[in-house]
Scaffold this active site. Structure first.
Site, PDB file in Angstrom:
ATOM      1  N   GLU A 100       0.895  -1.235   0.051  1.00  0.00           N
ATOM      2  CA  GLU A 100       0.019  -0.136  -0.063  1.00  0.00           C
ATOM      3  C   GLU A 100       0.885   1.284  -0.004  1.00  0.00           C
ATOM      4  O   GLU A 100       0.637   2.170  -0.802  1.00  0.00           O
ATOM      5  CB  GLU A 100      -1.061   0.094   1.045  1.00  0.00           C
ATOM      6  CG  GLU A 100      -2.003   1.052   0.983  1.00  0.00           C
ATOM      7  CD  GLU A 100      -3.405   0.963   1.640  1.00  0.00           C
ATOM      8  OE1 GLU A 100      -4.190   1.705   1.705  1.00  0.00           O
ATOM      9  OE2 GLU A 100      -3.482  -0.222   2.459  1.00  0.00           O
ATOM     10  N   GLY A 130      -6.982   5.249  -0.264  1.00  0.00           N
ATOM     11  CA  GLY A 130      -6.960   3.756  -0.760  1.00  0.00           C
ATOM     12  C   GLY A 130      -8.553   3.328  -0.612  1.00  0.00           C
ATOM     13  O   GLY A 130      -9.257   3.790   0.268  1.00  0.00           O
ATOM     14  N   HIS A 140      -0.498 -14.233  -0.418  1.00  0.00           N
ATOM     15  CA  HIS A 140       0.737 -14.677   0.211  1.00  0.00           C
ATOM     16  C   HIS A 140       1.233 -16.002  -0.612  1.00  0.00           C
ATOM     17  O   HIS A 140       0.495 -17.002  -0.139  1.00  0.00           O
ATOM     18  CB  HIS A 140       0.670 -14.801   1.649  1.00  0.00           C
ATOM     19  CG  HIS A 140       0.126 -13.342   2.278  1.00  0.00           C
ATOM     20  ND1 HIS A 140       0.904 -12.172   2.245  1.00  0.00           N
ATOM     21  CD2 HIS A 140      -0.930 -13.166   2.775  1.00  0.00           C
ATOM     22  CE1 HIS A 140       0.254 -11.122   2.853  1.00  0.00           C
ATOM     23  NE2 HIS A 140      -1.122 -11.709   2.941  1.00  0.00           N
ATOM     24  N   ARG A 144       4.784 -17.373  -0.380  1.00  0.00           N
ATOM     25  CA  ARG A 144       5.905 -17.946  -0.065  1.00  0.00           C
ATOM     26  C   ARG A 144       6.446 -17.294   1.255  1.00  0.00           C
ATOM     27  O   ARG A 144       6.354 -16.064   1.260  1.00  0.00           O
ATOM     28  CB  ARG A 144       7.068 -18.022  -1.112  1.00  0.00           C
ATOM     29  CG  ARG A 144       8.342 -18.769  -0.898  1.00  0.00           C
ATOM     30  CD  ARG A 144       9.258 -18.733  -1.907  1.00  0.00           C
ATOM     31  NE  ARG A 144      10.536 -18.906  -1.510  1.00  0.00           N
ATOM     32  CZ  ARG A 144      11.203 -18.116  -1.109  1.00  0.00           C
ATOM     33  NH1 ARG A 144      11.044 -16.869  -1.579  1.00  0.00           N
ATOM     34  NH2 ARG A 144      12.462 -18.348  -0.805  1.00  0.00           N
ATOM     35  N   HIS A 162      -4.247   0.431 -14.170  1.00  0.00           N
ATOM     36  CA  HIS A 162      -5.109   1.534 -14.840  1.00  0.00           C
ATOM     37  C   HIS A 162      -5.106   2.683 -14.037  1.00  0.00           C
ATOM     38  O   HIS A 162      -4.899   2.679 -12.981  1.00  0.00           O
ATOM     39  CB  HIS A 162      -6.661   0.783 -14.351  1.00  0.00           C
ATOM     40  CG  HIS A 162      -7.749   1.720 -14.514  1.00  0.00           C
ATOM     41  ND1 HIS A 162      -8.260   2.220 -15.878  1.00  0.00           N
ATOM     42  CD2 HIS A 162      -8.443   2.471 -13.906  1.00  0.00           C
ATOM     43  CE1 HIS A 162      -9.094   3.067 -15.778  1.00  0.00           C
ATOM     44  NE2 HIS A 162      -9.321   3.417 -14.446  1.00  0.00           N
ATOM     45  N   LEU A 163      -4.821   3.578 -14.831  1.00  0.00           N
ATOM     46  CA  LEU A 163      -4.672   5.069 -14.426  1.00  0.00           C
ATOM     47  C   LEU A 163      -5.738   5.815 -14.983  1.00  0.00           C
ATOM     48  O   LEU A 163      -5.561   6.477 -15.927  1.00  0.00           O
ATOM     49  CB  LEU A 163      -3.183   5.531 -14.845  1.00  0.00           C
ATOM     50  CG  LEU A 163      -1.946   4.912 -14.209  1.00  0.00           C
ATOM     51  CD1 LEU A 163      -0.828   5.732 -14.504  1.00  0.00           C
ATOM     52  CD2 LEU A 163      -2.354   5.118 -12.562  1.00  0.00           C
ATOM     53  N   GLY A 164      -7.012   5.808 -14.332  1.00  0.00           N
ATOM     54  CA  GLY A 164      -8.004   6.726 -14.697  1.00  0.00           C
ATOM     55  C   GLY A 164      -8.185   8.074 -14.127  1.00  0.00           C
ATOM     56  O   GLY A 164      -7.347   8.456 -13.224  1.00  0.00           O
TER      57      GLY A 164
END
Length: 142
Positions: free
Chosen positions: A64, A84, A91, A93, A108-110
């Site tokens: 994050e 966020g 997860h 390993r 995606h960059l909207g």
């Protein structure tokens, strides 16, 4: 062509973590290129769960942190901020020591949402976690 509205630099990336969970967990931004950003954190007592393995929540903090900072650098910060909306992690390993590194790339960059793919791996290069972060791009209050 670069995805960045304002080019990241390692000094400002590190400075943004002062007095935050990033500083507490020793998250270090390592590099960036035209379409990705990379950071790492230690796998030690700060990030372990009770069985001596990297805590899944710590992996999510790294993911994050990467996605949030990436979104910040993709927006006009005089008009917008990012929050966020959703984060998930698979997860794959267990890690016990060393550093875990994450590489964040856009899916995606909207105009109003960003979706990021964050891949974490141990020092051996083997994947340890795959995460996806969805971020809302919100207008600043007038």
């Amino acid at each position: 062509m670069s995805i960045w509205k304002h080019q990241p630099d390692l000094d400002s990336l590190h400075g943004s973590g002062k007095n935050t969970i990033s500083e507490l967990l020793d998250i270090r931004f390592e590099s960036f290129d035209d379409e990705s950003i990379t950071a790492s954190m230690p796998v030690d007592a700060r990030t372990h769960q009770p069985y001596g393995l990297l805590h899944g929540g710590a992996s999510v903090v790294l993911a994050e942190t990467l996605g949030s900072m990436a979104s910040y650098h993709c927006i006009d910060t005089s008009r917008f901020y990012c929050v966020g909306l959703e984060v998930n992690a698979n997860h794959l390993r267990a890690l016990r020591s060393g550093r875990v590194t994450g590489v964040c790339r856009p899916v995606h960059l909207g105009r109003s949402t960003h979706v990021w793919d964050i891949r974490l791996h141990g020092e051996d290069g083997k994947p340890s976690c795959i995460s996806r972060l969805t971020v809302a791009v919100v207008p600043l209050p007038e």
